[in-house]
Design an enzyme around this catalytic site. Sequence first.
Site: not given
Length: 291
Positions: A244-245
């Site tokens: 999700q970065d």
Amino acid sequence: MKSVLSPVQPFHFQECLRFLNRNTDEPVWKVDGDRLLKLFTLGEKSVVGEISEEDGAVHIQFSDTLEEEELGLLTTYASEWLDMERDLQPFYDQMSACPLLGPIVPQYPGMRLIRMPDLFEAISWAILGQQINLTFAYRLKQRITQEWGASREYEGHILYAFPDPAVIAEMEPEVMRPMQVSQRKAEYIIGVAKEISSGNLSKQKLLSSENPVADMVAIRGVGKWTAEYVLMKCLGYTNGFPIQDVGLHNAIKKQLGMDRKPTYEEIEEYAKLWTGWEGYATFYLWRSLSS
């Protein structure tokens, strides 16, 4: 007092310094020319470590005399911090077949995934960084560290250590509000401090757990991204994968010349070639953003 470490080659110390010097608001280490300064704490005792490189070896000059056990603890920390014992050849071999990472990896030979060996610091940093920009996150970390962390003057520099969880565990969330830490994040950080100081949560327990991500996600304020980040940056699992970065998304978008960010499904497809090295792949993609 001095310690000399021999990293697994190739090892690029200047790349370590470049990463560690990317924001001057970082409070718990300082890059000074070709050396790295850090204040280490051992209970009530604090000692400065001056880390440099000479002829491929990493030299750590300590400001104080240390007991043998203390020296071992601090050299282990430094080795983990710069991931010195990692053999990168399997990573290089695997990434050579990846269309996305294949062109990137050779640009940074010997670059290590810079870790954060202290569990409380790693989780707190991940919590502080949730849903805000990196610059502001550094400022929050700086304020907390300078207010409650140990400090010491060394050669004209004031060096700080990240606060001990036992200190933060005794606080009420309201004391962090003047520092612009949100009520919710303050609650989360204090909660983590209580878990660590009570012994319910520790690096050793996570390393011996069959599912450390699930163990961390069970803690209030720790989501999947935070847990995977800690898995990668603190526990040293090369397969830690913070999918999700935002930085990862931006790096893939840049490398592929996309006019939008990739979907999770697309990232998972690219990552099939990274199996076992997702953390390192992520770190090298982060590096490509500043090229």
